[in-house]
Design an enzyme around this catalytic site. Structure first.
Site, short mmCIF file in Angstrom:
data_model
loop_
_atom_site.label_atom_id
_atom_site.label_comp_id
_atom_site.label_asym_id
_atom_site.label_seq_id
_atom_site.Cartn_x
_atom_site.Cartn_y
_atom_site.Cartn_z
CE1 TYR A 16 30.49 30.69 85.94
CE2 TYR A 16 32.42 32.57 86.11
CZ TYR A 16 31.98 30.81 86.19
OH TYR A 16 33.21 30.25 86.37
CG HIS A 21 24.55 29.69 90.37
ND1 HIS A 21 23.65 29.50 91.23
CD2 HIS A 21 25.87 29.52 90.79
CE1 HIS A 21 24.28 28.78 92.24
NE2 HIS A 21 25.60 28.77 91.91
CG PHE A 67 33.90 33.46 91.73
CD1 PHE A 67 33.29 33.04 90.51
CD2 PHE A 67 35.08 33.93 91.87
CE1 PHE A 67 34.06 33.42 89.36
CE2 PHE A 67 35.63 34.36 90.67
CZ PHE A 67 35.11 34.17 89.49
CG ASN A 69 32.56 28.81 96.27
OD1 ASN A 69 32.84 30.07 96.19
ND2 ASN A 69 33.25 27.73 96.14
CG ASP A 94 20.71 30.26 91.81
OD1 ASP A 94 21.27 31.01 92.61
OD2 ASP A 94 20.79 29.27 91.41
CG ASN A 115 27.45 25.75 96.95
OD1 ASN A 115 27.23 25.09 98.02
ND2 ASN A 115 28.08 25.15 95.75
#
Length: 191
Positions: A16, A21, A67, A69, A94, A115
Site C-alpha cells: 500500500y 489512499h 488499516f 477503516n 487523501d 472510511n
C-alpha cells in the site's frame, strides 16, 4: 490553539506504500524526515508514533497500523492518553473530491464518505483539523476502490508531492494555531 498531534491516514504494508489512499502517510513521513522525528511502533496506540519539535512546538506524529477503516482505534487512545483535544489534532488524508495537486485545510465537518474519518469521528467528534490531499476521482464511482488502492502515475504523484510541499511551508502558521493564515496559503495553492 497549537497543534499537538498530527495523524497521517493510510494502510500499513509495503503493497500500500505508494497507493493514493496513503497520501496522509506521505505527508507525515515527510514531516518525520524533514524534522528528524523517528517513528516507532507502539502497540498501545496501534501505530508508528514519534515525538519531536516542529517550528518550536512539541508535537506527536502518528501513522495508524490498523488499516484505514479502523483508524479511530489508533487515534483515540493516543489522543486520550496525552489529553489532546480534537482542536489540537490535524489529520492528513487523501481526498477524492479535490483534484491531484490541490490541497485544502478544513476544520470540522462530517466524514464525507472517507472510511478513515468515518471511524475517527465517533471517538473524537468533528472539531479536528483536516489536511485534505487531493487525489482526484475516477471516471465512474464503481472504480473508487481500485482507484484509491492504485498507484498514481509519476506525473500525478509529483503534483501530489508539490501540494504536500505547500502544506509543509505553511507549518509555522499551522503549528502556532494561526489557522486562517495557514488555510489561506494552503487553500490558495495552485499546481
Amino acid at each position: 490553539m497549537s497543534i499537538k498531534l498530527i495523524v497521517g491516514l493510510g494502510n500499513p504494508g509495503n503493497q500500500y506504500t505508494d497507493t493514493r489512499h496513503n497520501a496522509g502517510f506521505w505527508f507525515v513521513q515527510r514531516l518525520a524526515d524533514d524534522f528528524g522525528i523517528s517513528l516507532n511502533f507502539d502497540k498501545k496506540f496501534h501505530g508508528q508514533v514519534g515525538k519531536g519539535i516542529i517550528h518550536g512546538q512539541e508535537v506527536r506524529l502518528l501513522l495508524p497500523e490498523t488499516f484505514m477503516n479502523r483508524s479511530g482505534q489508533a487515534v483515540a487512545p493516543l489522543a486520550k492518553f496525552y489529553n489532546t483535544p480534537a482542536e489540537q489534532i490535524l489529520i492528513a488524508h487523501d481526498e477524492l473530491d479535490i483534484g491531484a495537486g490541490f490541497i485544502k485545510l478544513k476544520t470540522g465537518g462530517g466524514h464525507g464518505g472517507h472510511n478513515g474519518l468515518r471511524d475517527i469521528v465517533p471517538h473524537l467528534g468533528q472539531e479536528f483539523h483536516r489536511l485534505r490531499i487531493g487525489i482526484g476521482r475516477p471516471a465512474h464511482s464503481s472504480q473508487v476502490s481500485n482507484f484509491v488502492l492504485g498507484k498514481p502515475p509519476a506525473s500525478e504523484r509529483e503534483l501530489i508531492d508539490n501540494a504536500i510541499d505547500c502544506a509543509i511551508k505553511s507549518l509555522p502558521d499551522l503549528m502556532s494555531g494561526k489557522f486562517d493564515q495557514a488555510r489561506n496559503q494552503i487553500n490558495g495553492f495552485k499546481p
